[in-house]
Design a protein around this motif. Structure first.
Motif, mmCIF file in Angstrom:
data_model
loop_
_atom_site.group_PDB
_atom_site.id
_atom_site.type_symbol
_atom_site.label_atom_id
_atom_site.label_comp_id
_atom_site.label_asym_id
_atom_site.label_seq_id
_atom_site.Cartn_x
_atom_site.Cartn_y
_atom_site.Cartn_z
ATOM 1 N N ILE A 49 0.858 -1.193 0.000
ATOM 2 C CA ILE A 49 0.000 0.000 0.000
ATOM 3 C C ILE A 49 0.890 1.238 0.000
ATOM 4 C CG2 ILE A 49 -1.823 1.257 1.194
ATOM 5 C CD1 ILE A 49 -2.645 -1.446 2.482
ATOM 6 N N ASN A 50 0.813 1.985 -1.087
ATOM 7 C CA ASN A 50 1.655 3.159 -1.261
ATOM 8 C C ASN A 50 0.833 4.433 -1.179
ATOM 9 O OD1 ASN A 50 2.706 5.231 -3.582
ATOM 10 N ND2 ASN A 50 4.379 4.349 -2.393
ATOM 11 N N TYR A 51 1.288 5.375 -0.351
ATOM 12 C CA TYR A 51 0.662 6.686 -0.238
ATOM 13 C C TYR A 51 1.462 7.663 -1.100
ATOM 14 C CZ TYR A 51 -2.328 5.130 3.541
ATOM 15 O OH TYR A 51 -3.285 4.476 4.280
ATOM 16 N N TRP A 52 0.746 8.429 -1.920
ATOM 17 C CA TRP A 52 1.376 9.345 -2.868
ATOM 18 C C TRP A 52 0.592 10.653 -2.942
ATOM 19 C CZ3 TRP A 52 -1.808 10.906 -6.811
ATOM 20 C CH2 TRP A 52 -2.960 10.122 -7.014
ATOM 21 N N ALA A 53 1.229 11.652 -3.532
ATOM 22 C CA ALA A 53 0.573 12.932 -3.792
ATOM 23 C C ALA A 53 1.176 13.515 -5.073
ATOM 24 C CB ALA A 53 0.773 13.893 -2.624
ATOM 25 N N GLU A 54 0.385 14.320 -5.757
ATOM 26 C CA GLU A 54 0.853 14.933 -7.007
ATOM 27 C C GLU A 54 2.045 15.852 -6.777
ATOM 28 O OE1 GLU A 54 -2.400 15.947 -10.100
ATOM 29 O OE2 GLU A 54 -3.301 16.261 -8.100
ATOM 30 N N TRP A 55 2.083 16.544 -5.662
ATOM 31 C CA TRP A 55 3.128 17.520 -5.377
ATOM 32 C C TRP A 55 4.423 16.898 -4.874
ATOM 33 C CZ3 TRP A 55 4.089 16.608 -0.348
ATOM 34 C CH2 TRP A 55 3.032 16.161 0.452
ATOM 35 N N CYS A 56 4.432 15.592 -4.669
ATOM 36 C CA CYS A 56 5.577 14.867 -4.106
ATOM 37 C C CYS A 56 6.482 14.356 -5.233
ATOM 38 C CB CYS A 56 5.049 13.720 -3.253
ATOM 39 S SG CYS A 56 6.290 12.529 -2.726
ATOM 40 N N GLU A 121 3.484 11.781 8.014
ATOM 41 C CA GLU A 121 3.506 13.141 7.491
ATOM 42 C C GLU A 121 4.611 13.299 6.460
ATOM 43 O OE1 GLU A 121 1.014 15.133 8.118
ATOM 44 O OE2 GLU A 121 0.222 13.634 9.492
ATOM 45 N N VAL A 122 5.289 12.197 6.128
ATOM 46 C CA VAL A 122 6.370 12.189 5.162
ATOM 47 C C VAL A 122 5.957 11.298 3.996
ATOM 48 C CG1 VAL A 122 8.795 11.566 4.810
ATOM 49 C CG2 VAL A 122 8.064 12.479 7.006
ATOM 50 N N LEU A 123 6.238 11.771 2.792
ATOM 51 C CA LEU A 123 5.934 10.980 1.597
ATOM 52 C C LEU A 123 7.204 10.787 0.782
ATOM 53 C CD1 LEU A 123 2.588 12.460 0.230
ATOM 54 C CD2 LEU A 123 2.938 10.325 1.457
ATOM 55 N N PRO A 124 7.231 9.730 -0.007
ATOM 56 C CA PRO A 124 6.254 8.649 -0.048
ATOM 57 C C PRO A 124 6.452 7.683 1.120
ATOM 58 C CG PRO A 124 7.981 8.246 -1.667
ATOM 59 C CD PRO A 124 8.274 9.575 -1.025
ATOM 60 N N VAL A 125 5.399 6.942 1.400
ATOM 61 C CA VAL A 125 5.454 5.891 2.407
ATOM 62 C C VAL A 125 4.725 4.675 1.838
ATOM 63 C CG1 VAL A 125 3.398 6.694 3.649
ATOM 64 C CG2 VAL A 125 5.076 5.265 4.832
ATOM 65 N N GLU A 137 5.560 -4.092 7.630
ATOM 66 C CA GLU A 137 6.663 -3.156 7.453
ATOM 67 C C GLU A 137 6.163 -1.809 6.957
ATOM 68 O OE1 GLU A 137 11.194 -3.386 5.808
ATOM 69 O OE2 GLU A 137 10.035 -5.155 6.251
ATOM 70 N N ARG A 138 6.858 -0.755 7.400
ATOM 71 C CA ARG A 138 6.609 0.600 6.913
ATOM 72 C C ARG A 138 7.914 1.072 6.288
ATOM 73 N NH1 ARG A 138 5.202 5.364 11.023
ATOM 74 N NH2 ARG A 138 7.175 4.670 11.834
ATOM 75 N N LEU A 139 7.841 1.433 5.013
ATOM 76 C CA LEU A 139 9.024 1.859 4.273
ATOM 77 C C LEU A 139 8.883 3.327 3.915
ATOM 78 C CD1 LEU A 139 9.058 -1.253 1.931
ATOM 79 C CD2 LEU A 139 10.539 -0.880 3.918
ATOM 80 N N LEU A 140 9.765 4.157 4.438
ATOM 81 C CA LEU A 140 9.737 5.583 4.157
ATOM 82 C C LEU A 140 10.630 5.887 2.963
ATOM 83 C CD1 LEU A 140 10.048 6.995 7.783
ATOM 84 C CD2 LEU A 140 7.992 6.824 6.383
ATOM 85 N N GLY A 141 10.195 6.815 2.151
ATOM 86 C CA GLY A 141 10.990 7.230 1.009
ATOM 87 C C GLY A 141 10.687 6.418 -0.241
ATOM 88 N N GLU A 142 11.352 6.818 -1.304
ATOM 89 C CA GLU A 142 11.134 6.216 -2.618
ATOM 90 C C GLU A 142 11.588 4.760 -2.637
ATOM 91 O OE1 GLU A 142 12.541 7.252 -7.148
ATOM 92 O OE2 GLU A 142 12.634 8.813 -5.619
ATOM 93 N N GLN A 143 10.735 3.896 -3.180
ATOM 94 C CA GLN A 143 11.012 2.467 -3.269
ATOM 95 C C GLN A 143 11.225 2.070 -4.725
ATOM 96 O OE1 GLN A 143 11.322 0.735 -0.299
ATOM 97 N NE2 GLN A 143 10.988 2.785 0.522
ATOM 98 N N THR A 144 11.879 0.924 -4.911
ATOM 99 C CA THR A 144 12.055 0.357 -6.253
ATOM 100 C C THR A 144 11.349 -0.993 -6.318
ATOM 101 O OG1 THR A 144 14.080 -0.850 -5.689
ATOM 102 C CG2 THR A 144 14.335 1.444 -6.485
#
Length: 159
Positions: A49-56, A121-125, A137-144
């Protein structure tokens, strides 16, 4: 006897109506295309499950990796899902997902409560939820795609 029978019929009817309504409400809302997302097919699946925003900016560069991961996982008991951090709904969500080239399913309704995901409060997560519905698991930051595949493999016991 007639009064007792009517009472039993009313009780059974009420119970059946309650079960039907409970079944109807057990869904995950709709996706970016306005299609209903039933919860049942997600049960017993691992979820990314990835949280995203257009401004990110990192979210934007991460989307192609998530698209690749979703394609790679087709036919496996793992689903990639997106959630818009800003809570966009309906046509706004559809436009944003299309503008970013998202190919995987984006949920209009945030599944955080269902899977007990902490708010970030930090993206992406990105959260990995196991086939029992537990956050693993919770992964902060850009993933591949490669990194997420490795994490999934480790968490799933190398299967």
């Amino acid at each position: 006897m007639g009064t007792r029978l009517r009472a039993v019929v009313r009780a059974v009817t009420g119970l059946c109506a309650g079960l039907i309504l409970a079944g109807c409400s057990d869904d995950a809302g709709v996706d970016q295309h306005g299609r209903k997302v039933a919860a049942e097919p997600l049960e017993g699946q691992w979820l990314v499950i990835n949280y995203w925003a257009e401004w990110c900016a990192p979210c934007r560069s991460e989307i192609p990796e998530l698209n690749a991961l979703a394609r790679q996982l087709e036919g496996q008991p793992v689903r990639v899902l997106g959630v818009n951090f800003d809570g966009l709904q309906g046509e706004e969500l559809n436009k944003a997902a299309h503008a970013l080239g998202i190919e995987f399913r984006v949920l209009e309704q945030d599944p955080a409560a269902r899977y007990q995901l902490p708010r970030n409060e930090v993206l992406p997560v990105t959260y990995i939820v196991d086939d029992q519905g537990q956050m693993r698991e919770r992964l902060l930051g850009e993933q591949t795609a490669v990194g997420l595949t490795a994490r999934l493999s480790a968490l799933r016991g190398g299967d």
